[in-house]
Scaffold this motif. Structure first.
Motif, short mmCIF file in Angstrom:
data_model
loop_
_atom_site.label_atom_id
_atom_site.label_comp_id
_atom_site.label_asym_id
_atom_site.label_seq_id
_atom_site.Cartn_x
_atom_site.Cartn_y
_atom_site.Cartn_z
N ARG A 130 -3.14 6.68 -0.09
CA ARG A 130 -3.23 5.43 0.67
C ARG A 130 -4.69 4.99 0.76
NH1 ARG A 130 0.06 3.10 3.96
NH2 ARG A 130 -1.55 2.77 5.56
N GLY A 131 -5.56 5.98 0.94
CA GLY A 131 -6.99 5.67 0.99
C GLY A 131 -7.49 5.12 -0.31
N GLU A 132 -7.00 5.69 -1.42
CA GLU A 132 -7.44 5.18 -2.73
C GLU A 132 -6.94 3.75 -2.95
OE1 GLU A 132 -6.77 7.43 -6.37
OE2 GLU A 132 -7.16 5.60 -7.52
N ALA A 148 -1.96 10.68 2.17
CA ALA A 148 -3.03 10.04 2.96
C ALA A 148 -4.20 9.69 2.05
CB ALA A 148 -3.49 10.99 4.07
N GLU A 149 -4.54 10.57 1.12
CA GLU A 149 -5.62 10.27 0.17
C GLU A 149 -5.21 9.13 -0.77
OE1 GLU A 149 -7.73 14.59 -0.69
OE2 GLU A 149 -7.75 13.05 -2.23
N GLN A 201 0.81 -1.22 0.00
CA GLN A 201 0.00 0.00 0.00
C GLN A 201 0.85 1.27 0.00
OE1 GLN A 201 -2.73 0.17 3.30
NE2 GLN A 201 -3.99 1.77 2.38
N ALA A 235 -6.50 1.45 -0.70
CA ALA A 235 -7.40 0.57 0.07
C ALA A 235 -8.75 0.45 -0.62
CB ALA A 235 -7.57 1.12 1.48
N TYR A 236 -9.24 1.57 -1.15
CA TYR A 236 -10.52 1.60 -1.88
C TYR A 236 -10.42 0.76 -3.15
CZ TYR A 236 -14.30 3.96 -4.56
OH TYR A 236 -15.42 4.28 -5.32
N THR A 246 -18.06 3.58 -2.03
CA THR A 246 -17.84 2.26 -1.44
C THR A 246 -18.06 1.19 -2.49
OG1 THR A 246 -18.72 0.64 0.14
CG2 THR A 246 -20.25 2.32 -0.64
N ARG A 277 -11.89 16.85 -1.77
CA ARG A 277 -11.14 15.59 -1.95
C ARG A 277 -10.43 15.67 -3.32
NH1 ARG A 277 -13.10 9.77 -3.23
NH2 ARG A 277 -15.07 10.71 -3.86
#
Ligand SMILES: NC(=O)c1ccc[n+]([C@@H]2O[C@H](COP(=O)([O-])OP(=O)(O)OC[C@H]3O[C@@H](n4cnc5c(N)ncnc54)[C@H](O)[C@@H]3O)[C@@H](O)[C@H]2O)c1
Ligand SMILES: O=C[C@H](O)CS(=O)(=O)O
Length: 484
Positions: free
Chosen positions: A107-109, A104-105, A88, A111-112, A448, A284
């Motif tokens: 990393r979030g993407e 941070a965004e 990741q 995971a998404y 989601t 975002r």
């Protein structure tokens, strides 16, 4: 230079038929960091010939892949998901370097993006058929769901990983093979995903990633009778062009296109929740998402309070290089994007809008733009009619619920809409009237893998994610079993 724990994830080659290749003529496209302007890598500038070979490889790989069991495909997808999460940090660093979003965004993407692979690893095993009660005693009626075959995908730069896995995961789960053309601005994320897919055991030819000349590659994809499905995410004009180009071979289409999301704040809203929702849905990715709130409709009774609270919060958003800790807003993707945002703000000001905060290029220079809130906006201004794709929130005042719904629906787009109210009756009344594929109610966070993502009108066709997402890569076959 990009510092990765696993440098082999930085793949400056195309992935065709299980091999890492250059363009036939050796030409390349530079991938640049929008925050620094530095070249990160050179990727192959492939064209029609390489696209033809990629489709041929996908066709060759189709039968063996389609004939695997759902459980076998599920296990490979699950391994791919696990490898994405294990890498990741590196995948996020690659994304921030080529796209600019804060780490941070990014990393979030990741995971998404990985969540779509996990989801379709599970859905692969639930592609159920039907047995329908027969109208005749000597006949059985059976319906099966089958892989649609060789697919093609063309994806945008704003979500360089999630827009890939949102297509590739259901395609592979359904038993399809696929050729992907990522955006020229952000190919490295897609190529890193291909590297991990190979490590997960995806066989050669099942997934192919080709970079280069968009119209040449797209022209081959859309004209090829071998390609039975095209999934596109990007602007509406390009989506319309691809739709026309697919007509000759009557392909199945998924089109995830542009948006113009209204964000409605009623007098009875929780204003603090609405401000939090506005920050989540507007700023975002520096406002560069298709479901970003694009125009704020605020009822007269809370307009001043909402405008003040939002402006205060927006003024505090840390702006900088996405690689730096604590940064909430990075640069826009390129100069063209910056000029478009600047022109929309200047047009609004010229027609009477006022700046509550921001409203100009950022002192950092480059392609940074100040997080902005505009007040005294009217729907006569271009900023309310065009997709801003930048960190600008234009606020328009309204009086009645009926006026809000009319204004919200007054657009040819229909992807996402948001509204805030504490009246349950108003929730159902307004949600039913809004002409959109996605409606966020008292929340600005709608993304989601478990829900069907997509729009209506000029925002596109089809749905991605959820149990519906698999159907985009399958076709129904009806077996009429007679003589029983
Ligand atoms: N609905 C969604 O889920 C969604 C998600 C992300 C972005 N978008 C939309 O995408 C737009 C921004 O992304 P963008 O600038 O990358 O869009 P874009 O349409 O310019 O490009 C998208 C992809 O299409 C390719 N492309 C461009 N012209 C082509 C052609 N003639 N033939 C074949 N391929 C071609 C590009 O290389 C890129 O890979 C915005 O309008 C945004 O709303 C929609
Ligand atoms: O740009 C639109 C993408 O679909 C973003 S998300 O899926 O809403 O995160």
């Amino acid at each position: 230079m990009l510092q990765l724990q696993d440098p082999s994830l930085l793949r400056p080659s195309c992935y065709l038929d299980g091999a890492w290749v250059a363009a036939d003529d050796g030409s390349t496209i530079a991938v640049t960091n929008p925050a620094t302007g530095q070249t990160i890598a050179q990727v192959p500038r492939c064209g029609a010939a390489e696209a033809e070979r990629a489709i041929a490889a996908a066709e060759q790989a189709l039968a063996p892949w389609r004939d695997t069991t759902a459980a076998q495909r599920s296990r490979i997808l699950r391994r791919w998901f696990e490898l994405m999460l294990a890498h990741q940090d590196d995948l996020a660093a690659i994304m921030t370097a080529e796209q600019g979003k804060p780490l941070a965004e990014a990393r979030g993407e990741i995971a998404y993006a990985a969540s779509y692979i996990e989801w379709f690893a599970e859905e692969a095993k639930r592609a159920y058929g039907e047995v329908i009660p027969s109208p005749a005693q000597d006949r059985q009626i059976v319906v099966t769901r089958e892989s649609i075959g060789v697919c093609a995908a063309i994806t945008p730069w704003n979500f360089p990983s999630a827009m890939i896995t949102r297509k590739v995961a259901p395609a592979l789960a359904a038993g399809c093979t696929i050729v992907v053309k990522p955006a020229e601005q952000t190919p490295l994320s897609a190529l890193a995903l291909a590297e991990l897919a190979e490590r997960a055991g995806v066989p050669a030819g099942v997934l192919n990633v080709i970079t280069g000349q968009a119209s040449a590659i797209g022209g081959v994809m859309t004209a090829s009778p071998t390609v039975r499905k095209l999934s596109f995410t990007g602007s509406t004009p390009v989506g319309q062009l691809l739709m026309q180009q697919c007509a000759g071979t009557v392909k199945k289409l998924s089109l995830e296109l542009g948006g113009n999301a209204p964000f409605i704040v009623f007098d009875d809203a929780d204003v603090d929740a609405a401000v939090a929702g506005a920050l989540a849905s507007k700023y975002r990715n520096a406002g560069q998402t298709c479901v970003c709130s694009n125009r704020f409709l605020v009822q007269a009774g809370v307009y001043d309070r909402f405008a003040q609270k939002l402006a205060e919060a927006v003024a505090c958003l840390p702006v900088g290089n996405g690689m730096d800790a604590g940064v909430a807003q990075g640069p826009l993707i390129d100069q063209a994007a910056l000029h478009k945002v600047e022109a929309l703000v200047q047009d609004a000001l010229a027609h009477g809008a006022r700046i509550a905060t921001g409203g100009a290029r950022h002192a950092l220079g480059g392609t940074w733009y100040q997080p902005t809130v505009l007040t005294h906006v009217t729907d006569a201004m271009a900023v309310m009619r065009e997709e801003i794709f930048g960190p600008v929130a234009p606020l328009q005042r309204f009086e009645s619920e009926a006026e809000a719904v009319r204004l919200a629906n007054d657009t040819p787009f229909g992807l996402a809409a948001y509204f805030f109210t504490q009246s349950h009756a108003r929730v159902w009344r307004v949600a039913r009237q809004l002409e959109y594929g996605i409606v966020g109610i008292n929340t600005g966070a709608i993304s989601t893998e478990v829900a069907p993502f997509g729009g209506v009108k000029l925002s596109g066709l089809g749905r991605e994610g959820s149990r519906h997402g698999l159907d985009e890569y399958m076709t129904l076959k009806y077996l009429a079993l007679g003589g029983l």
